[in-house]
Structures are given as C-alpha cells and as structure tokens.
Write an enzyme that holds these catalytic residues in place. Structure first.
Site, short mmCIF file in Angstrom:
data_model
loop_
_atom_site.label_atom_id
_atom_site.label_comp_id
_atom_site.label_asym_id
_atom_site.label_seq_id
_atom_site.Cartn_x
_atom_site.Cartn_y
_atom_site.Cartn_z
N CYS A 36 36.20 43.89 33.27
CA CYS A 36 35.59 44.74 32.25
C CYS A 36 34.46 44.01 31.52
CB CYS A 36 36.70 45.16 31.28
SG CYS A 36 36.13 45.87 29.74
N CYS B 74 34.55 44.06 27.71
CA CYS B 74 35.62 43.15 27.26
C CYS B 74 35.09 41.72 27.12
CB CYS B 74 36.79 43.15 28.23
SG CYS B 74 37.62 44.73 28.39
#
Length: 109
Positions: A33, A36
């Site tokens: 991600c 993230c």
C-alpha cells in the site's frame, strides 16, 4: 531516548490495548500500500512530539487478519485511536503531518 513505533500482531495488539495507560494510535497497513508508506513517514515525524502521551503501533493486516476483521478495516491506511482499550476515533486514508496533528490534538493535550 527515542519513542519507537512498535509493530504488533493480533495477539500483542490485544495485550497492549488492555494494559496501556497512554493513548494508543494503531496504524493498520500492508506492505503493498503506497499511501501506507507515506503515512509511515508522517508517523515517524510526530512520534517524539507525543512522547509519553501516545504509543504508536503498526499492524500489518496481511499477516494479522483477525484484528482487521475485529475493527472492520475496509481500506488502508486506517488509523484508530484508543484509550483504555476503547476506540476514541478513526481516520481512513493517508494524512499530512498537519492533518494528523489536528486529528490527535482533539484528544491529546
């Protein structure tokens, strides 16, 4: 002494939340991600500012699906702020440093 961001598992998260007196910010993330990863840098920037008031934990949802299910994590990154094992607030999506501080300062003085 630098306050560290700790990686936790399903089991250690539960233990931590039950025993921690501070506010606890849990970052639900995954290695694939991109937002993230961006949020990870922001968390590292603020960790010392909230020393002794806030513990920051990271939980990889790929390896710890029980917690992702328990806290209804639909998309990542998701931040959940806890106090004494109770959910105080939740933020879905990446934040800038300023946005994260606004989110935290509503509760942490």
């Amino acid at each position: 002494m630098k306050n560290l961001i700790k990686n936790v598992t399903d089991k250690s998260l539960e233990d931590y939340l039950l025993n921690c007196e501070n506010y606890v910010l849990v970052d639900f993330w995954a290695s694939w991600c991109s937002p993230c990863k961006a949020l990870s840098y922001v968390l590292k920037e603020i960790v010392d500012e909230y020393d002794k008031k806030l513990d920051i934990l990271k939980l990889d949802i790929e390896k710890n699906s029980d917690s992702a299910l328990k806290y209804s994590i639909q998309s990542i990154p998701t931040l959940i702020l806890f106090k004494k094992n109770k959910i105080i607030d939740k933020n879905i999506g990446s934040l800038s440093k300023e946005e994260l501080k606004i989110f935290l300062n509503k509760y942490i003085k």
